[in-house]
Design a protein around this motif. Sequence first.
Motif, mmCIF file in Angstrom:
data_model
loop_
_atom_site.group_PDB
_atom_site.id
_atom_site.type_symbol
_atom_site.label_atom_id
_atom_site.label_comp_id
_atom_site.label_asym_id
_atom_site.label_seq_id
_atom_site.Cartn_x
_atom_site.Cartn_y
_atom_site.Cartn_z
ATOM 1 N N TYR A 150 0.830 -1.203 0.000
ATOM 2 C CA TYR A 150 0.000 0.000 0.000
ATOM 3 C C TYR A 150 0.857 1.242 0.000
ATOM 4 C CZ TYR A 150 -4.067 -2.735 0.699
ATOM 5 O OH TYR A 150 -5.065 -3.630 0.515
ATOM 6 N N ALA A 177 -2.157 5.591 -1.536
ATOM 7 C CA ALA A 177 -3.369 4.758 -1.549
ATOM 8 C C ALA A 177 -4.009 4.637 -0.170
ATOM 9 C CB ALA A 177 -3.046 3.369 -2.088
ATOM 10 N N ASP A 197 -7.449 5.753 -0.123
ATOM 11 C CA ASP A 197 -8.376 5.069 -1.010
ATOM 12 C C ASP A 197 -8.641 3.672 -0.471
ATOM 13 O OD1 ASP A 197 -9.032 6.962 -3.031
ATOM 14 O OD2 ASP A 197 -6.959 6.874 -3.677
ATOM 15 N N ALA A 198 -9.262 2.847 -1.308
ATOM 16 C CA ALA A 198 -9.694 1.545 -0.795
ATOM 17 C C ALA A 198 -8.547 0.545 -0.732
ATOM 18 C CB ALA A 198 -10.785 1.005 -1.704
ATOM 19 N N PRO A 199 -8.497 -0.277 0.326
ATOM 20 C CA PRO A 199 -7.521 -1.366 0.340
ATOM 21 C C PRO A 199 -8.004 -2.502 -0.549
ATOM 22 C CG PRO A 199 -8.851 -1.434 2.308
ATOM 23 C CD PRO A 199 -9.339 -0.266 1.517
ATOM 24 N N VAL A 200 -7.177 -3.569 -0.656
ATOM 25 C CA VAL A 200 -7.537 -4.608 -1.619
ATOM 26 C C VAL A 200 -8.628 -5.538 -1.083
ATOM 27 C CG1 VAL A 200 -5.605 -6.117 -0.978
ATOM 28 C CG2 VAL A 200 -6.650 -6.319 -3.224
ATOM 29 N N PRO A 235 -11.318 -8.053 -3.020
ATOM 30 C CA PRO A 235 -11.604 -8.530 -4.370
ATOM 31 C C PRO A 235 -13.094 -8.542 -4.716
ATOM 32 C CG PRO A 235 -10.896 -10.332 -2.939
ATOM 33 C CD PRO A 235 -10.876 -9.092 -2.099
ATOM 34 N N THR A 236 -13.377 -8.321 -5.981
ATOM 35 C CA THR A 236 -14.729 -8.509 -6.488
ATOM 36 C C THR A 236 -15.046 -10.000 -6.438
ATOM 37 O OG1 THR A 236 -14.648 -6.607 -7.978
ATOM 38 C CG2 THR A 236 -16.124 -8.392 -8.598
ATOM 39 N N ASP A 243 -10.722 -1.338 -15.194
ATOM 40 C CA ASP A 243 -10.948 -1.561 -13.767
ATOM 41 C C ASP A 243 -10.039 -0.574 -13.041
ATOM 42 O OD1 ASP A 243 -11.250 -2.324 -11.179
ATOM 43 O OD2 ASP A 243 -10.762 -4.448 -11.473
ATOM 44 N N GLY A 303 -8.264 0.743 -10.144
ATOM 45 C CA GLY A 303 -7.862 0.161 -8.866
ATOM 46 C C GLY A 303 -8.091 -1.334 -8.943
ATOM 47 N N GLY A 353 -6.386 -4.060 -8.139
ATOM 48 C CA GLY A 353 -6.044 -5.001 -7.065
ATOM 49 C C GLY A 353 -5.383 -6.270 -7.563
ATOM 50 N N VAL A 393 -5.763 -0.462 -13.830
ATOM 51 C CA VAL A 393 -4.735 0.444 -13.311
ATOM 52 C C VAL A 393 -4.719 0.258 -11.800
ATOM 53 C CG1 VAL A 393 -6.308 2.440 -13.254
ATOM 54 C CG2 VAL A 393 -3.848 2.812 -13.238
ATOM 55 N N GLU A 394 -3.518 0.116 -11.252
ATOM 56 C CA GLU A 394 -3.371 -0.225 -9.825
ATOM 57 C C GLU A 394 -2.162 0.522 -9.280
ATOM 58 O OE1 GLU A 394 -4.936 -2.017 -7.267
ATOM 59 O OE2 GLU A 394 -3.192 -1.227 -6.222
ATOM 60 N N LEU A 408 0.806 -5.508 -6.076
ATOM 61 C CA LEU A 408 -0.480 -6.012 -6.567
ATOM 62 C C LEU A 408 -0.497 -6.092 -8.095
ATOM 63 C CD1 LEU A 408 -3.073 -4.296 -4.184
ATOM 64 C CD2 LEU A 408 -2.110 -6.595 -4.063
ATOM 65 N N GLY A 464 -0.240 2.655 -11.756
ATOM 66 C CA GLY A 464 -0.519 4.085 -11.861
ATOM 67 C C GLY A 464 -1.585 4.514 -10.888
ATOM 68 N N GLN A 523 -14.395 0.730 -4.957
ATOM 69 C CA GLN A 523 -13.534 1.577 -4.143
ATOM 70 C C GLN A 523 -14.142 1.814 -2.774
ATOM 71 O OE1 GLN A 523 -10.369 2.772 -4.660
ATOM 72 N NE2 GLN A 523 -10.344 1.267 -6.319
HETATM 73 C C1 LIG Z 1 -11.421 -2.823 -3.133
HETATM 74 S S1 LIG Z 1 -9.964 -3.125 -4.113
HETATM 75 C C2 LIG Z 1 -10.700 -3.612 -5.634
HETATM 76 C C3 LIG Z 1 -9.786 -4.468 -6.480
HETATM 77 C C4 LIG Z 1 -10.384 -4.890 -7.818
HETATM 78 N N1 LIG Z 1 -10.922 -3.766 -8.546
HETATM 79 C C5 LIG Z 1 -11.467 -5.902 -7.622
HETATM 80 O O1 LIG Z 1 -12.617 -5.489 -7.693
HETATM 81 O O2 LIG Z 1 -11.182 -7.077 -7.390
HETATM 82 C C6 LIG Z 1 -9.379 -1.464 -4.427
HETATM 83 C C7 LIG Z 1 -8.029 -1.402 -5.106
HETATM 84 O O3 LIG Z 1 -7.827 -0.072 -5.553
HETATM 85 C C8 LIG Z 1 -6.437 0.229 -5.410
HETATM 86 N N2 LIG Z 1 -6.300 1.679 -5.387
HETATM 87 C C9 LIG Z 1 -6.675 2.499 -4.376
HETATM 88 N N3 LIG Z 1 -6.406 3.778 -4.725
HETATM 89 C C10 LIG Z 1 -5.870 3.746 -5.965
HETATM 90 C C11 LIG Z 1 -5.408 4.754 -6.864
HETATM 91 N N4 LIG Z 1 -5.479 6.053 -6.529
HETATM 92 N N5 LIG Z 1 -4.934 4.371 -8.066
HETATM 93 C C12 LIG Z 1 -4.885 3.054 -8.403
HETATM 94 N N6 LIG Z 1 -5.296 2.069 -7.594
HETATM 95 C C13 LIG Z 1 -5.799 2.402 -6.393
HETATM 96 C C14 LIG Z 1 -6.044 -0.439 -4.122
HETATM 97 O O4 LIG Z 1 -4.646 -0.662 -4.052
HETATM 98 C C15 LIG Z 1 -6.851 -1.749 -4.219
HETATM 99 O O5 LIG Z 1 -6.089 -2.735 -4.824
#
Ligand SMILES: C[S@@+](CC[C@H](N)C(=O)[O-])C[C@H]1O[C@@H](n2cnc3c(N)ncnc32)[C@H](O)[C@@H]1O
Length: 266
Positions: free
Chosen positions: A102, A106, A109-112, A114-115, A137, A139, A141, A161-162, A167, A196, A213
């Motif tokens: 992390y 970040a 923002d949201a931690p990881v 998974p969907t 997608d 973020g 993850g 983009v992550e 990750l 990114g 997110q």
């Molecule tokens: C709740 S997880 C969702 C992961 C994936 N989209 C899924 O649904 O399985 C949120 C992800 O967004 C990433 N994230 C948070 N802020 C971000 C940012 N500003 N740019 C890119 N990734 C970001 C986090 O590192 C995390 O992996």
Amino acid sequence: MARAVAERPEHRAWRRWPLPAVYAWAGGWWLLLMASWLGWPAGGALVLGTVPALWFQGWVPPGWRRWVVLGGLPLLMLTTAGVSAVGPWGWLGIALLLLVLYPLQAWRDAPVFPTPPEALRGLGETVALAPGAAVLDAGSGLGHGLLALRQAFPGARLEGVESSLLLVWLSRWRLWRAYRINPGSPLELPCRVVRGDMWASSWAGFDLVYLFQRPESMRRAWDKACGEMKAGAWLVSLEFEVPGVAPMSRLTCPDGRFLWIYGLGR
Ligand SMILES: C[S@@+](CC[C@H](N)C(=O)[O-])C[C@H]1O[C@@H](n2cnc3c(N)ncnc32)[C@H](O)[C@@H]1O
């Protein structure tokens, strides 16, 4: 379509995530120390130490963040008990691993999370995308969202983009394992994952942006989508809705969460 919305208490700077967790953890720890210093019995000190967590959990919406707020004190006690076992180099290693996982930007923002595999069921039937449509997608993850998007839109060009480099590597490996193709070649990849910041990278070329997110990010995501994406494009969010904006559609996931589907410029 966007309307002004009243600022909710949890959006105020000093109440924004992760500050409630910081207050709860630091407050609980401080009260525990004070109680021990005053010679309180351990049980009483513990009860006092849990008061900030009980108070500040009310500042965050129901869900995983409440558990983070409530879990602080037990975790701090466990780690304290384990400090000598892990040793200073061990703790430094754990801290570095967390930083790679992390990066600092970040943290708000949201931690990881998974969907779930079936969460996007019905999305492909609700949103008609042309073959070769570009789907992001934001973020991405560990790549679970990309795999679910692949099921919903088998003909789409997917990109993730992550912000976390670790990750990005892990998701490329998972996607490579899923498709047995070369993760280094964007032309051959069904899913391309780049490292990114999703807020800094453009969403202009995408027909659909998918987000999983956090509630506080949704207004910003909506403004970014309206400012950058073309009319007729889509913004899809798992669990968290855009405040004050009517969705085009809302699907119910197998676990009861909602999938919010917003049409841009419609
Ligand atoms: C709740 S997880 C969702 C992961 C994936 N989209 C899924 O649904 O399985 C949120 C992800 O967004 C990433 N994230 C948070 N802020 C971000 C940012 N500003 N740019 C890119 N990734 C970001 C986090 O590192 C995390 O992996």
